[in-house]
Design an enzyme around this catalytic site. Structure first.
Site, short mmCIF file in Angstrom:
data_model
loop_
_atom_site.label_atom_id
_atom_site.label_comp_id
_atom_site.label_asym_id
_atom_site.label_seq_id
_atom_site.Cartn_x
_atom_site.Cartn_y
_atom_site.Cartn_z
N HIS A 1 -9.55 1.41 4.41
CA HIS A 1 -8.36 1.77 5.31
C HIS A 1 -8.64 2.75 5.62
O HIS A 1 -9.62 3.09 5.63
CB HIS A 1 -7.26 2.00 3.93
CG HIS A 1 -6.14 1.82 4.86
ND1 HIS A 1 -5.54 3.28 5.89
CD2 HIS A 1 -5.04 1.35 4.52
CE1 HIS A 1 -4.35 2.87 6.15
NE2 HIS A 1 -4.55 1.64 5.75
N ASN B 1 0.97 -1.58 0.25
CA ASN B 1 -0.07 -0.15 -0.06
C ASN B 1 0.40 1.68 -0.01
O ASN B 1 1.25 1.86 0.91
CB ASN B 1 -1.42 0.52 1.68
CG ASN B 1 -1.53 0.96 1.30
OD1 ASN B 1 -1.64 1.97 0.63
ND2 ASN B 1 -2.33 1.71 2.63
N GLY C 1 1.35 2.59 10.58
CA GLY C 1 2.60 3.44 10.49
C GLY C 1 3.13 3.87 12.04
O GLY C 1 3.73 4.99 11.60
N GLU D 1 -5.93 -4.72 10.52
CA GLU D 1 -5.54 -3.85 10.87
C GLU D 1 -5.72 -2.77 11.74
O GLU D 1 -6.09 -2.09 11.69
CB GLU D 1 -5.34 -2.71 9.84
CG GLU D 1 -5.53 -3.23 7.87
CD GLU D 1 -4.23 -2.92 7.00
OE1 GLU D 1 -3.65 -3.01 6.79
OE2 GLU D 1 -4.30 -1.08 7.14
N SER E 1 2.61 -2.43 10.35
CA SER E 1 4.34 -1.72 10.91
C SER E 1 4.52 -3.27 11.04
O SER E 1 5.92 -3.58 11.65
CB SER E 1 3.93 -1.47 12.26
OG SER E 1 4.17 -0.02 12.47
N LYS F 1 -0.26 4.47 -0.53
CA LYS F 1 -0.28 5.40 -0.17
C LYS F 1 -0.46 6.59 -1.19
O LYS F 1 -0.24 6.50 -2.24
CB LYS F 1 0.03 5.58 1.14
CG LYS F 1 0.06 4.20 2.02
CD LYS F 1 0.05 4.91 4.10
CE LYS F 1 -0.59 3.28 5.01
NZ LYS F 1 -0.21 3.51 5.56
P1 PGA Z 1 2.41 0.23 7.77
O1 PGA Z 1 1.46 0.31 6.90
O2 PGA Z 1 3.42 -0.86 7.32
O3 PGA Z 1 2.66 1.59 7.12
O4 PGA Z 1 1.93 0.47 9.30
C1 PGA Z 1 -0.07 -0.54 7.66
C2 PGA Z 1 -1.27 -0.14 5.95
O5 PGA Z 1 -1.55 0.89 6.12
O6 PGA Z 1 -2.02 -0.74 6.31
#
Ligand code: PGA
Length: 258
Positions: free
Chosen positions: A102, A16, A180, A174, A219, A18
């Protein structure tokens, strides 16, 4: 209405991106994905890129075994919906997956569970596999209501369309507090929630429960991926930050193969 006939992989690792990347960086990253990940046997890698780069993803990933997808979808077929992108448009660019619900979208753009449910069905109707994100906030976890929260997110879809729509769909657990933050769920925390999701769907529709893939997101990194992916009912991951680093992403994808 097209139904999905493609065979599901055993595991999935979904990148992802983003709202990150640019034309030049994407090229380097996607070429590195192809170089390092085209030989995976059990794991379907999917790059969910920002809309404007779908054509770039298509041209660089086609034939590599790595699939590409989007991060949202319009809930209507077509019409005067400024700023929206329809399922048919995504299909025009060979898009086979779409991330839905999300938490970054659900909170910032006030997406209701009903809206997300409609998008889920639109994606399925066009042969696009939905990657439905569910998860609780930190306050909800501390209050011990995480199963109730995730259960309700699933119930909206079940009540509107039935549990059978989870056949060959993907749910990504999630926890909002893990996205993040560098603080992933422990394997035990993830195990309990994944088991909850699997049981909930299986109880209503055993075929759907069996054929549903459940990913963990929040993460995931090269250090924790093996441990997380080894957990029963974790069929891979949804990866944000580490998907932007080809070396880290490769380690994570290979962890899903084990
Ligand atoms: P991340 O994001 O791996 O940066 O924590 C995960 C996500 O957005 O699903």
């Amino acid at each position: 209405m097209k139904t999905q006939t493609k065979k599901m992989a055993k595991n999935f690792v979904v990148a992802n991106w983003k709202m990150q990347g640019n034309f030049k960086q994407n090229q380097v990253l996607l070429e590195a994905y192809v170089q390092s990940l085209s030989d995976l046997k059990e794991t379907q890698v999917v790059a969910c890129v920002p809309y404007p780069y779908l054509a770039q993803a298509q041209s660089l990933l086609q034939g590599s075994g790595i699939a590409w997808g989007a991060q949202n979808i319009g809930k209507n077929e077509d019409g005067p919906f400024t700023g929206e992108v329809s399922a048919a448009m995504l299909r025009d660019f060979g898009c086979e997956y779409v991330i839905l619900g999300h938490s970054e979208r659900a909170t910032a753009y006030c997406e209701s569970d009903e809206n997300i449910a409609q998008k889920f069905m639109v994606a399925k109707a066009h042969g696009i596999t939905p990657v439905l994100c569910v998860g609780e906030t930190l306050i909800e976890r501390e209050a011990g209501v995480m199963e109730m929260v995730v259960g309700k997110q699933l119930d909206t879809i079940i009540e509107m369309y039935g549990a059978n729509v989870f056949v060959d769909a993907i749910v990504s657990y999630e926890p909002v507090w893990a996205i993040g933050t560098g603080l992933a769920a422990t394997p035990d925390q993830a195990k309990a929630m994944h088991q909850f999701v699997r049981h909930k769907i299986t109880h209503l529709d055993s075929d759907a429960g069996k054929r549903l893939k459940i990913l963990y997101g929040g993460s995931v990194n090269p250090q924790n991926a093996v441990q997380l992916f080894a957990v029963q009912n974790i069929d891979g991951g949804l990866i944000g930050r580490c998907s932007l680093n080809a070396q880290e992403f490769e380690i994570i994808c290979r962890a899903a193969e084990v």
